[in-house]
Design an enzyme around this catalytic site. Structure first.
Site, PDB file in Angstrom:
ATOM      1  N   LYS A 192      -1.245   4.240  57.956  1.00 33.91           N
ATOM      2  CA  LYS A 192      -2.352   4.999  58.251  1.00 33.91           C
ATOM      3  C   LYS A 192      -3.250   4.294  59.078  1.00 33.91           C
ATOM      4  O   LYS A 192      -3.578   2.917  58.870  1.00 33.91           O
ATOM      5  CB  LYS A 192      -3.306   5.237  56.857  1.00 33.91           C
ATOM      6  CG  LYS A 192      -2.759   6.464  55.972  1.00 33.91           C
ATOM      7  CD  LYS A 192      -3.280   6.393  54.672  1.00 33.91           C
ATOM      8  CE  LYS A 192      -2.959   7.789  53.974  1.00 33.91           C
ATOM      9  NZ  LYS A 192      -3.783   7.702  52.536  1.00 33.91           N
ATOM     10  N   GLU A 209       5.334   9.263  46.205  1.00 34.36           N
ATOM     11  CA  GLU A 209       4.110   8.074  46.853  1.00 34.36           C
ATOM     12  C   GLU A 209       3.343   7.727  45.506  1.00 34.36           C
ATOM     13  O   GLU A 209       2.838   8.489  45.065  1.00 34.36           O
ATOM     14  CB  GLU A 209       3.238   9.079  47.788  1.00 34.36           C
ATOM     15  CG  GLU A 209       2.265   8.133  48.696  1.00 34.36           C
ATOM     16  CD  GLU A 209       1.595   8.711  49.825  1.00 34.36           C
ATOM     17  OE1 GLU A 209       0.441   8.325  50.119  1.00 34.36           O
ATOM     18  OE2 GLU A 209       2.369   9.958  50.254  1.00 34.36           O
ATOM     19  N   LYS A 224       3.382  12.575  57.774  1.00 30.09           N
ATOM     20  CA  LYS A 224       2.739  13.418  56.725  1.00 30.09           C
ATOM     21  C   LYS A 224       1.421  13.866  57.237  1.00 30.09           C
ATOM     22  O   LYS A 224       0.611  12.981  57.540  1.00 30.09           O
ATOM     23  CB  LYS A 224       2.516  12.582  55.613  1.00 30.09           C
ATOM     24  CG  LYS A 224       1.662  12.929  54.253  1.00 30.09           C
ATOM     25  CD  LYS A 224       1.454  12.059  53.349  1.00 30.09           C
ATOM     26  CE  LYS A 224       0.493  12.521  52.180  1.00 30.09           C
ATOM     27  NZ  LYS A 224       0.087  11.206  51.303  1.00 30.09           N
ATOM     28  N   GLU A 230      -6.488  19.357  52.898  1.00 35.08           N
ATOM     29  CA  GLU A 230      -5.278  19.344  53.784  1.00 35.08           C
ATOM     30  C   GLU A 230      -4.745  20.322  54.116  1.00 35.08           C
ATOM     31  O   GLU A 230      -3.432  20.585  54.654  1.00 35.08           O
ATOM     32  CB  GLU A 230      -4.240  18.057  53.294  1.00 35.08           C
ATOM     33  CG  GLU A 230      -5.179  16.791  53.232  1.00 35.08           C
ATOM     34  CD  GLU A 230      -4.057  15.714  52.813  1.00 35.08           C
ATOM     35  OE1 GLU A 230      -3.253  15.862  52.629  1.00 35.08           O
ATOM     36  OE2 GLU A 230      -4.771  14.374  52.684  1.00 35.08           O
ATOM     37  N   ARG A 283      -5.235  11.454  57.350  1.00 38.04           N
ATOM     38  CA  ARG A 283      -6.191  11.132  56.364  1.00 38.04           C
ATOM     39  C   ARG A 283      -6.759  12.528  55.899  1.00 38.04           C
ATOM     40  O   ARG A 283      -6.565  13.626  56.533  1.00 38.04           O
ATOM     41  CB  ARG A 283      -7.350  10.368  56.717  1.00 38.04           C
ATOM     42  CG  ARG A 283      -7.194   8.946  56.799  1.00 38.04           C
ATOM     43  CD  ARG A 283      -6.085   8.129  56.090  1.00 38.04           C
ATOM     44  NE  ARG A 283      -6.539   7.913  54.826  1.00 38.04           N
ATOM     45  CZ  ARG A 283      -7.154   6.644  54.241  1.00 38.04           C
ATOM     46  NH1 ARG A 283      -7.290   5.651  54.997  1.00 38.04           N
ATOM     47  NH2 ARG A 283      -7.329   6.649  52.897  1.00 38.04           N
ATOM     48  N   SER A 284      -7.216  12.648  54.805  1.00 41.17           N
ATOM     49  CA  SER A 284      -7.878  13.845  54.216  1.00 41.17           C
ATOM     50  C   SER A 284      -9.024  14.337  55.117  1.00 41.17           C
ATOM     51  O   SER A 284      -9.303  15.603  55.112  1.00 41.17           O
ATOM     52  CB  SER A 284      -8.110  13.930  52.720  1.00 41.17           C
ATOM     53  OG  SER A 284      -9.082  12.640  52.392  1.00 41.17           O
TER      54      SER A 284
END
Length: 432
Positions: free
Chosen positions: A339, A287, A390, A205, A368-369
């Site tokens: 997500k 988280e 995020k 990321e 997402r990664s």
């Protein structure tokens, strides 16, 4: 009314070089939409199914030709002819066609690609930016970003158990300023790590992935980097972190097994450790602090920390209103990570955000990664006025693409744009 006239999907690659699904939707009045689906590395066991081919002779079994065929075949046949602006009908048609509770037959990656591409085609046909098409005239809140600057866990090849250490420019006055503050701190952090002889290689990321001595050292380094960059920890830039605790939870012993310090923790011990970190450092958000199936542990965690820190459920809720409803009734967490590919349609994503807001939970729209150049989540977070996003670090084009889109949106909104910063955390009482 303008109907969908053609749909075409193909196999493309994500930011990790793994195959994913891209779909294109065409309408009778010339509307066109394209969307690419992301994929995750640390995935919740209750997520909608990402359909992979399993053919080891192609991409190590990670191919998505079956999902692509499902779009070009069954899904196209069912969706062509539908009103492109009727998002709920389009999504429900695909859900019914799949016929499973987790989209396991056609694949959430197949269904989501068409769901998102349809929305883009409708926006294109109407001559509207996606955020305005989805959110209407009230779409005006720019999100406070969670910038993942130190990676661990499944997102990096190092000995740090906690998956993500993030900075949040809560004191910024605009999204543009928040991005600048984040970038300056990111570059300062790089110099600091180099001084210490640590690696400045980046993880999935875009954050750095140094080998540090324990799970507390990243907090110390972040505080120093924030200060060196000229900002006040907590007041200008706060810290958030994602444990992704299910990844190092031993289901047999019911212990959290950490590599960084070679210890095993009970849920109570692990909760106490996190509480100490929250009290010691300017932490504003945590988280997935516990395993996704440890509902009682989550309840205790929320009772102890819920008034002073944002507690985000990712693997716990998987963007699913059924799990979120359970959490709300139990008093578990106070925020949900959103997500798109965890649930598989745009409509269901909106429903999860709406349920969270009605219950006084915050909603954090997330990447997402395994990402792509697709910037849908930037428009989604503004469309819903969710208030937080995020979407990775200040490096890697797949991450920067979202920040760039947000800056374009802020510019387009002009004087109506609102960046809430610390006020995005409307359910907290912690004083920094």
């Amino acid at each position: 009314m303008s109907v969908i006239t053609d749909i075409h999907a193909r196999e493309v690659l994500d930011s990790r070089g793994n195959p994913t699904v891209e779909a294109e939707v065409y309408t009778e009045l010339g509307g066109f939409g394209r969307a690419i689906v992301p994929s995750g590395a640390s995935t919740g066991e209750h997520e909608a199914v990402e359909l992979r081919d399993g053919d080891k002779s192609r991409f190590g079994g990670q191919g998505v030709l079956t999902a692509v065929e499902n779009v070009n075949g069954e899904i196209a046949k069912a969706v062509i002819g539908l009103d492109v602006t009727d998002q709920r009908l389009i999504d429900q048609t695909m859900i019914d066609l799949d016929g499973t509770p987790n989209k396991g037959r056609l694949g959430a990656n197949a269904i989501l690609s068409v769901s998102l591409a349809s929305a883009r085609a409708a926006a294109d046909e109407l001559g509207l930016p996606l955020y305005e098409y989805l959110g209407g005239p009230n779409a005006h809140v720019l999100p406070t970003p969670m910038m993942n600057v130190i990676n661990g866990g499944k997102h990096a090849d190092n000995n740090v158990d906690i998956q993500e250490f993030m900075i949040m420019p809560v004191g910024a006055k605009s999204l543009h300023e928040a991005v600048r503050m984040g970038a300056e701190t990111f570059h300062t952090l790089k110099g600091l790590l180099q001084e210490r002889g640590e690696s400045t290689a980046v993880g999935d990321e875009g954050g750095f992935a140094p080998n540090l001595k324990n799970n507390e050292e990243p907090f110390e380094i972040l505080v120093e980097a924030i200060q060196r960059a000229g900002y006040k920890p907590g007041q200008d830039i706060a810290i958030a972190f994602d444990c992704a605790a299910s990844e190092f939870y031993n289901k047999d012993t019911k212990k959290y097994v950490t590599v960084a310090d070679g210890r095993e923790y009970t849920a109570e011990e692990w909760t106490s450790l996190i509480e100490d970190l929250v009290d010691k450092y300017p932490v504003i958000s945590v988280e997935d602090p516990l395993d996704e199936n440890d509902w009682e542990g989550w309840k205790t965690f929320t009772e102890r920390l819920g008034d002073k820190v944002q507690i985000v459920g990712d693997d716990l809720f998987v963007t699913n209103t059924s799990y979120l409803e359970k959490g709300i009734k139990m008093g578990v967490a106070n925020s949900i990570l959103i997500k798109l590919n965890q649930i598989g349609t745009l409509t269901e994503t909106f429903e999860a955000i709406e349920m969270a807001k009605e219950a006084g939970y915050t909603a954090v729209v997330s990447h997402r990664s395994g990402e792509t150049e697709d910037t849908t989540i930037a428009d989604l977070v503004v469309a819903t006025n969710a208030g937080q996003i995020k979407t990775g670090s200040m490096s890697r084009t797949d991450r920067i693409a979202k920040y760039n889109q947000l800056m374009r949106i802020e510019e387009a909104l002009g004087s109506t744009a609102q960046y809430k910063g610390i006020h995005s955390f409307y359910n907290l009482h912690k004083q920094f």
